[in-house]
Design an enzyme around this catalytic site. Sequence first.
Site, PDB file in Angstrom:
ATOM      1  CG  ASP A 199       1.561   8.802  -0.784  1.00 13.23           C
ATOM      2  OD1 ASP A 199       1.894   9.890  -0.264  1.00 13.23           O
ATOM      3  OD2 ASP A 199       2.362   7.887  -0.980  1.00 13.23           O
ATOM      4  CG  HIS A 269       3.993   9.267   2.254  1.00 12.10           C
ATOM      5  ND1 HIS A 269       4.189   9.912   1.070  1.00 12.10           N
ATOM      6  CD2 HIS A 269       5.227   8.927   2.701  1.00 12.10           C
ATOM      7  CE1 HIS A 269       5.498   9.958   0.786  1.00 12.10           C
ATOM      8  NE2 HIS A 269       6.145   9.378   1.762  1.00 12.10           N
ATOM      9  CD  GLU A 333       9.894   9.985   0.596  1.00 12.09           C
ATOM     10  OE1 GLU A 333      10.762  10.283  -0.219  1.00 12.09           O
ATOM     11  OE2 GLU A 333       8.693   9.813   0.292  1.00 12.09           O
TER      12      GLU A 333
END
Length: 774
Positions: A199, A269, A333
């Site tokens: 991440d 990420h 995301e």
Amino acid sequence: MRNLLKTAAAIAMTGWLCSCSGEKTEANYRVIPIPQEIVMAAGSEFTLSSGVKIIYPEGNEAMQRNARYLADYLKKATGMDYRVEAGTEGKGNILLQVLPDAEKPEAYQLKVNGEGVVISGASEAGVFYGIQTLRKSIPVVAGSTPVLAGVEINDAPRFDYRGAHFDVSRHFFTVDEVKSFIDMMTLHNMNRLHWHITDDQGWRIEIKKYPLLTEIGSQRKETVIGRNSGEYDGKPYGGFYTQEQAKEIVAYAAERYITVIPEIDLPGHMQAALAAYPHLGCTGGPYDVWTIWGVSDNVLCAGNDSVLTFIDDVLAEIMDIFPSEYIHIGGDECPKVKWQTCPKCQARIKALGIKSDAKHSKEEYLQSFIINHGEKFLNAHGRQMIGWDETLEGGLAPNATVMSWRGEGGGIEAAKQHHDVIMTPNTYLYFDYYQTKDTENEPLGIGGYLPLERVYGYEPMPRSLTPEEQKYIIGVQANHWTEYIPTLSHLQYMALPRWAALCEVQWSSPEEKNYQDFLSRLPQLIKLYQAEGYNYAKHVFDVTADFRANAQTGVVEVSMKTIDNAPIHYTLDGTEPTAVSPVADSVLAIKENCTFRAVAVRPEGNSRILSEKIAFSKSTCKPIVANQPVNKQYEFKGVSTLVDGLKGNGNYKTGRWIAFYRNDMDVTIDLQEPTEISSVAFTTCVEKGDWVFDVRGITVEVSDDNKTFTKVFSEEYPAMKETDRNGLYEHKQTFEPVKARYVHILAPSEHSIPAWHGGKGNPGFLFVDEIVID
């Protein structure tokens, strides 16, 4: 049943093992998860004396391991050693055997009679789950001898995929800690570990072709304090797993019939990877491993061919470490702001002939190109892709499995498209959310509110799907994001006993589920948590209270209960309740300001104190109607929440707040008689990252007949800026004193989120709490 509950909970609260040498204990087969079928055989029992052996099929290494696990479990429960031998003679012993069944490979039968115990599985895994049921049936009492009543249990899991997600990117956990997490999964009949290992805040897995991923990408220079406070701890933080360590974890899990599914989250990420290899980003850097929480705008450059090579190279090494059928490639995301201005990304869009349409932007379709590339590479090597529900944006990769986290909507859409789905909605299964409304006395958390009962009540099969479409719901998983979970002890506290509720959702038939029955069985499992040294949360033993505004009588009614019907004592003056305080043996009627406090009193120790301030104003417990609907997802007890005398804290999911979405807070309160008033106040809760914004204005009108209204206050507010704080906003409107019976309050929500926000153009949520009229 009440006495049984009380006794069981008392045992669970003691926190120590009994030590009664030679004591005989009775097995209780009503374990968690509850088996599909339990048929007791009267007058037939078997004693697990020290001479009993555990017999497994000769030459079957997996069954030999199963037998040793059972011997270890029994020793922990009783202190006795049980011999393990190869053979087929079960009389007087515990016999483990495989009776193949292709339809349900994890099915098992546990049979006990006077001649011994037989655990038959459709596979070695099935036998293992039969062993877990036997293990959980036997009380943990040192020096004891278990007596097993005659029984036949026939059991099989409802879902083939029963997962737990473990984020080790935000905070790193050692190999031994990951193994402990796997042991916890074993106790709860889970079989998929979704291991989130990369991440923005840390790359945790060795990739030999890209050594800087761990040399640089696994280390952040410091970590933000609290919820992105702007202050930092100044301490370097890092850690990673070598490929050999990862393979060790994979093997450890496999011996317990758990498959490890790695997640390499892309194309977003990825800031930790960009810190190591800045040429993979749109700007070329420089980048740092991210030191704050949230989602970085710096993502892989979708127009850069070296990024496609990087994805292939990383996935190739990941597949070599992890033999799982599934590889998770994230897809969630991923901000598109860098792609919108990146010449390479825009050139890729042009070369592919991508166009925006009413459903998706051209950048969303570009993400689909990246996801499809990853899936094709995995499919070419005999593997399958899992992605978060954002992978639906721009068109789903042909063979992908979808993990639905933003509620159930993505899962429903994917199932309708005949893609396999794993349900993991944040509304029920994000275990980084708080499990109590009393967040001030909890470790810092990300927010939210997911008590045990809500987890248990989750039904993964959406009614909106046809029976044929429901077949694509293949599993259920809870997620553990670790921004605010820095240690294994803290993780255990967040997981347990919510995992008990989760595993019954994953394993048991819906018709077998009953929350009160589940609570009666929970103390037996908690005894095992104690034996294993797990740091479980004890909220289930606290007083639970239901507060309701009664508009007919003008009082706040308080109903209280405990898991075991322990006596509840209370005070109304803010002092600490004790065993000599009044007993709450009926519904309390509160009609004036007070600080209500309650405690469950037990011989082995009192529960934590429940405390609530109840404040009365001229609007408290008065009839109220919503002229525009309350948002169903956050309706809780409905519009009466706004006049129940209770104020919410900074967590908008506790039930103290109600939400409006795509419409406004538009309510009318009946003061029931002409009343002089000069102010109206209420509170909003703002969490911009969750699309939760403040009001855009306030209008107050009054009336004597609920037909003709006179405006006494009106004001408009500008849209929130990016720099505006999150948290509570108090709105108090004062005006010249006026006498009226009806008060109409209109507070528009944010109908179009500002351009600076990732959700720009969409409506925002408006969360409102107590309306105070004076």
